[in-house]
Design a protein around this motif. Structure first.
Motif, PDB file in Angstrom:
ATOM      1  N   ALA B 236      -0.152 -35.253 -10.775  1.00  0.00           N
ATOM      2  CA  ALA B 236       0.706 -35.483  -9.410  1.00  0.00           C
ATOM      3  C   ALA B 236       0.243 -34.893  -8.283  1.00  0.00           C
ATOM      4  CB  ALA B 236       2.151 -34.836  -9.988  1.00  0.00           C
ATOM      5  N   ILE B 237      -0.517 -33.748  -8.242  1.00  0.00           N
ATOM      6  CA  ILE B 237      -1.115 -33.371  -7.048  1.00  0.00           C
ATOM      7  C   ILE B 237      -2.148 -34.577  -6.695  1.00  0.00           C
ATOM      8  CG2 ILE B 237      -2.695 -31.684  -5.837  1.00  0.00           C
ATOM      9  CD1 ILE B 237      -1.193 -29.684  -7.924  1.00  0.00           C
ATOM     10  N   ASP B 238      -2.828 -34.965  -7.448  1.00  0.00           N
ATOM     11  CA  ASP B 238      -4.146 -35.961  -6.749  1.00  0.00           C
ATOM     12  C   ASP B 238      -3.335 -37.258  -6.667  1.00  0.00           C
ATOM     13  OD1 ASP B 238      -6.228 -34.416  -7.727  1.00  0.00           O
ATOM     14  OD2 ASP B 238      -6.230 -35.379  -9.689  1.00  0.00           O
ATOM     15  N   ALA B 239      -2.219 -37.611  -7.111  1.00  0.00           N
ATOM     16  CA  ALA B 239      -1.309 -38.780  -6.603  1.00  0.00           C
ATOM     17  C   ALA B 239      -0.743 -38.870  -5.295  1.00  0.00           C
ATOM     18  CB  ALA B 239      -0.609 -39.230  -7.692  1.00  0.00           C
ATOM     19  N   ALA B 240      -0.277 -37.269  -5.140  1.00  0.00           N
ATOM     20  CA  ALA B 240       0.620 -37.122  -3.874  1.00  0.00           C
ATOM     21  C   ALA B 240      -0.524 -37.103  -2.772  1.00  0.00           C
ATOM     22  CB  ALA B 240       1.219 -35.651  -4.042  1.00  0.00           C
ATOM     23  N   ARG B 241      -1.595 -36.546  -3.123  1.00  0.00           N
ATOM     24  CA  ARG B 241      -2.748 -36.429  -2.165  1.00  0.00           C
ATOM     25  C   ARG B 241      -3.309 -38.004  -1.750  1.00  0.00           C
ATOM     26  NH1 ARG B 241      -6.560 -33.600  -4.425  1.00  0.00           N
ATOM     27  NH2 ARG B 241      -5.501 -31.493  -4.057  1.00  0.00           N
ATOM     28  N   LEU B 246      -0.031 -35.037   0.624  1.00  0.00           N
ATOM     29  CA  LEU B 246      -0.503 -33.965   1.076  1.00  0.00           C
ATOM     30  C   LEU B 246      -1.895 -33.984   1.447  1.00  0.00           C
ATOM     31  CD1 LEU B 246      -0.538 -32.298  -2.964  1.00  0.00           C
ATOM     32  CD2 LEU B 246       0.705 -31.354  -0.949  1.00  0.00           C
ATOM     33  N   GLY B 247      -2.448 -32.790   2.316  1.00  0.00           N
ATOM     34  CA  GLY B 247      -3.680 -32.790   2.939  1.00  0.00           C
ATOM     35  C   GLY B 247      -3.719 -32.665   4.319  1.00  0.00           C
ATOM     36  N   ALA B 248      -4.636 -32.999   5.097  1.00  0.00           N
ATOM     37  CA  ALA B 248      -4.675 -32.543   6.577  1.00  0.00           C
ATOM     38  C   ALA B 248      -3.715 -32.907   7.399  1.00  0.00           C
ATOM     39  CB  ALA B 248      -6.035 -32.764   7.054  1.00  0.00           C
ATOM     40  N   ASP B 249      -3.083 -34.212   6.770  1.00  0.00           N
ATOM     41  CA  ASP B 249      -2.002 -34.780   7.715  1.00  0.00           C
ATOM     42  C   ASP B 249      -0.683 -35.352   6.648  1.00  0.00           C
ATOM     43  OD1 ASP B 249      -0.736 -36.430   9.749  1.00  0.00           O
ATOM     44  OD2 ASP B 249      -1.951 -38.142   9.468  1.00  0.00           O
ATOM     45  N   VAL B 250       0.202 -34.414   6.410  1.00  0.00           N
ATOM     46  CA  VAL B 250       1.096 -34.357   5.486  1.00  0.00           C
ATOM     47  C   VAL B 250       2.114 -35.575   5.990  1.00  0.00           C
ATOM     48  CG1 VAL B 250       3.229 -33.552   4.512  1.00  0.00           C
ATOM     49  CG2 VAL B 250       1.088 -32.200   4.755  1.00  0.00           C
ATOM     50  N   ALA B 251       2.108 -36.603   5.343  1.00  0.00           N
ATOM     51  CA  ALA B 251       3.209 -37.901   5.714  1.00  0.00           C
ATOM     52  C   ALA B 251       2.981 -38.426   7.196  1.00  0.00           C
ATOM     53  CB  ALA B 251       4.657 -37.402   5.573  1.00  0.00           C
ATOM     54  N   GLY B 252       1.955 -38.234   7.662  1.00  0.00           N
ATOM     55  CA  GLY B 252       1.469 -38.671   9.128  1.00  0.00           C
ATOM     56  C   GLY B 252       1.948 -37.648  10.271  1.00  0.00           C
ATOM     57  N   SER B 253       2.429 -36.667   9.746  1.00  0.00           N
ATOM     58  CA  SER B 253       2.839 -35.548  10.634  1.00  0.00           C
ATOM     59  C   SER B 253       1.901 -34.859  11.584  1.00  0.00           C
ATOM     60  CB  SER B 253       3.849 -34.410   9.802  1.00  0.00           C
ATOM     61  OG  SER B 253       2.818 -33.909   9.095  1.00  0.00           O
TER      62      SER B 253
END
Ligand SMILES: Cc1cc2nc3c(=O)[nH]c(=O)nc-3n(C[C@H](O)[C@H](O)[C@H](O)COP(=O)(O)O)c2cc1C
Ligand code: SF4
Ligand code: FES
Ligand code: FES
Lengths: 164, 523
Positions: B236-241, B246-253
């Motif tokens: 799930a973590i891989d899919a969310a990333r 997840l990552g440097a830019d969560v949902a474009g924020s």
């Protein structure tokens, strides 16, 4: 560790170093490395400990301390199959102690021991999160629930078959 | 269009043959030239019905309970793809009494969706909470959680929002969110079920915690007894990333949060938060003295939110629906809902999410259906191995933090384990002490030595050796453990022991086995 350092290594040191090197960059890499070593070699040989210690820049004593603290890490390989039977309260309420006696008497299996032919290790575990299906166990990592003597006998029969 | 069939991949379903059922259904469909889509959902929490197969029909999802692989041909013959009649047919799953009587907030999606489909997750309200949190100032998010009244579901019941406030207010170059998924308490499995059945909810909750407190890195520490939950979280973590959540830019924020799943190594005490942090850092899982609180100096010495799975997984609902909607559930100072877990000697074991205030009896008798053995119910242990044993007379105690304390028990992680009248409470008390001895981290004498002494003293009482004196000794030992232990393992082990002594004293007063045998041979 009282081990003869002249004795040949029981594991492939190159492979161990590769595993360690592949994970050492993680934050808090100790447990991931120990799990990976045990997955690859079936146990954590005492002579792997200095390799881990030097890769993570901790003392051998600290690395050994970590290995010895956790119930999961073995210093010798387990049997070809591992049966982990739950002995916690929910499984007690459904008769797991009777099953342990059955394993002892009918199958000559004692928790914490491996059969002489190296086929099976029986271990205690305290809750598998299968308490709505008590009594429960893990067989080679796969959960089984609603156990009784008959199902246990069948499971052990299958494990024997798998090895033949 | 192909028919959609749901066969849970929850490990409880697997433990009773769901894998073989999924294979048999696929094979039978192929043989009949029927197009089917088999979704591997999580569990609805009706564990006694597993494997519970569901079929999507125009009337809703129709369930078939306790299906075995051998049932597949007959199910097809019965037209189960259209919800056809069959002895295993239960009717519409949502309408089953067990489901209809619940207040499912945290577990609303569990068992319903494909746990690893972001699309399914979003279609069922997933990420609504995160989206709202992203539109708010971090301090507002923290206050929303404070206002919801959410208290830690890991056992101690500390207000989650207050903890977050401390972390948010701490100055540091790096902060962490740690999810405690060690779930070591016997009789509990809600964390496991959520991670296997709706892992994105936990990811969303942790991400909101990160945004609210300024933490950019999360860890989920999962006990090694849960290999399936661990794999589900990793995927799930891989899919969310990959999906940009997840990552440097969560949902474009433009804001960063990422996380990893980590495996424990078989130590109950690592569920204690400071021991867990030691373990994550790679050391022996020995408990740290507090202060400093983890919120101030936690993982790697940095400010750290550490919360139970259920605490964090409740947050998306709170953010999506508002603090007030959540706080409207519950009683007294226990707000919201608790996923209760009904286990042990019951006919119907499983997970039930309800507002605080439901009684032990309602759960064990109404939902649980009484004992599996059909014998008389004698005791219910609430709150795991450190929780009290309740006798019949106290089964109407409501499950809320304060009422449980008043009854000299604790809610813990919401697990209930039922015992029939074959239980021997002296044995259970002995086990509590023995478990403490096995799992003690070794730091304090009262816990490490006291628990072993406790086993010996109980053995003497049972054997009929100087009973009064040894009973006094046991009480003193319990006092010493309660007062002199650094953490609740040593500190609360007396709780099950004292409850057994108080409510089931007859079990400590039986004729000693040896004497009983001797008397039996005498005419
Ligand atoms: C021996 C011991 C075991 C514990 N085990 C767990 C556990 O398995 N899961 C958990 O969430 N909290 C556990 N706790 C409680 C944690 O120390 C801590 O209170 C909790 O993780 C805080 O999260 P919460 O506020 O969301 O509940 C345990 C505590 C003790 C003393
Ligand atoms: S009470 Fe027991 S487990 Fe807790 S810190 Fe002390 S020795 Fe360790
Ligand atoms: S107590 Fe045995 S699975 Fe939980
Ligand atoms: S030894 Fe110091 S608190 Fe127990």
């Amino acid at each position: 560790m009282g081990q003869d350092t002249q004795a040949p290594l029981s594991f492939d040191e190159g492979r161990a170093l590769e595993i360690i090197g592949g994970l050492a960059h993680l934050e808090g890499a100790m447990l991931p490395i120990l799990h990976a070593l045990q997955d690859a070699f079936g146990h954590i040989d005492a002579r792997m400990v200095p390799l881990v210690a030097s890769a993570l820049n901790v003392s051998r004593a600290d690395a050994h301390g970590a290995v010895s603290f956790y119930h999961d890490f073995r210093d010798a390989p387990a049997g070809r199959h591992v049966l982990r039977i739950c002995r916690a309260e929910s499984c007690q309420s459904m008769g797991c102690e009777r099953l342990v006696e059955h394993l002892r008497h009918t199958h000559r299996l004692t928790p914490g021991e491996t059969t002489a032919d190296g086929a099976l290790t029986l271990e205690n575990v305290y809750c598998l999160g299968q308490c709505a299906l008590s009594p429960a166990a893990l067989v080679d990592g796969e959960p089984v629930g609603r156990l009784d003597e008959k199902r246990l006998d069948a499971l052990l029969g299958q494990l024997k078959g798998a090895r033949a | 269009m192909s028919a959609r069939i749901f066969v849970p991949a929850d490990s409880s379903a697997l433990a009773v043959g769901a894998e073989a059922v999924a294979r048999a259904i696929a094979k039978e469909a192929r043989a009949r030239g029927l197009a089917v889509e088999i979704v591997r959902n999580g569990s609805r929490g009706m564990v006694w019905l597993e494997p519970l197969v569901e079929v999507e029909t125009p009337q809703g999802r129709i369930g078939y309970g306790q299906v075995s692989a051998g049932d597949a041909p007959a199910l097809f013959d019965a037209g189960f793809l259209q919800g056809g009649e069959h002895p295993a047919r239960l009717g519409k799953v949502e309408d089953l009494d067990w489901m209809a009587r619940q207040q499912r907030l945290t577990f609303a999606r569990c068992g319903v969706i494909d746990p690893l489909s972001l699309e399914d997750y979003r279609a069922h309200g997933g990420f609504d909470g995160l989206k709202r949190a992203l539109a708010m100032a971090p301090a507002e998010v923290v206050e929303e959680v404070v206002d919801s009244g959410l208290r830690g579901r890991g056992g101690a019941g500390f207000p989650t929002g207050i903890k977050w406030r401390t972390v948010a207010g701490a100055e540091a170059d790096r902060k962490y969110v740690v999810c405690n998924a060690d779930e070591g308490d016997s009789g509990t499995f809600a964390d496991r079920m959520l991670m296997e059945g709706d892992p994105f909810t936990l990811i969303e909750g942790m991400t909101i915690a990160g945004l609210a407190t300024g933490a950019t890195k999360g860890f989920v520490y999962i006990r090694s007894e849960y290999p399936h939950a661990f794999r589900a979280m990793q995927r799930a973590i891989d899919a969310a990333r990959a999906g940009g959540w997840l990552g440097a830019d969560v949902a474009g924020s433009g804001r960063a949060f990422d996380m990893e799943a980590r495996l424990g190594a078989g130590a109950y005490v690592c569920g204690e938060e400071t021991s867990l942090l030691e373990s994550l850092e790679g050391r022996r899982g020995q408990v740290r003295a507090k202060p400093p609180l983890p919120a101030v100096q936690g993982l790697f010495g940095k400010p750290t939110v550490i919360n139970n799975v259920l605490s964090l997984a409740s947050v998306p609902w709170i953010l999506a629906h508002g603090a007030k909607a959540y706080a409207d559930f519950g009683m007294g100072r226990s707000r919201g809902t608790q996923p209760f877990q009904i286990a042990g000697n019951v006919k119907r074991g499983g997970l039930v999410e309800l507002a605080f205030g439901v009684t032990i009896r309602e759960l064990v008798e109404d939902f649980g259906g009484g004992t599996a053995s059909g014998r008389k119910l004698r005791a219910v242990q609430v709150g795991g191995p450190l929780g009290a044993y309740f006798p019949e007379a106290l089964l109407d105690t409501p499950l809320d933090y304060e009422a449980m304390l008043a009854a000299k028990g604790m809610l813990g992680h919401g697990g209930l384990v039922a015992f029939d009248d074959s239980v021997d409470l002296a044995k259970q008390a002995r086990f509590a002490m023995q478990f403490c001895a096995i799992e003690s981290c070794g730091k304090c004498t009262p816990c490490r030595i006291g628990s072993t002494r406790g086993v010996e003293v109980i053995d003497k009482i049972v054997a009929g050796v100087a009973r009064d004196k040894n009973r006094e000794l046991l009480l003193d030992l319990c006092d010493a453990m309660t007062d002199g232990s650094l953490c609740a393992l040593g500190g609360l082990t007396p709780m099950p022991v004292l409850s057994a002594l108080t409510h089931f004293s007859e079990d400590f007063e039986r004729k000693a086995p040896a004497r009983q045998a001797a008397e039996q041979v005498r005419p």
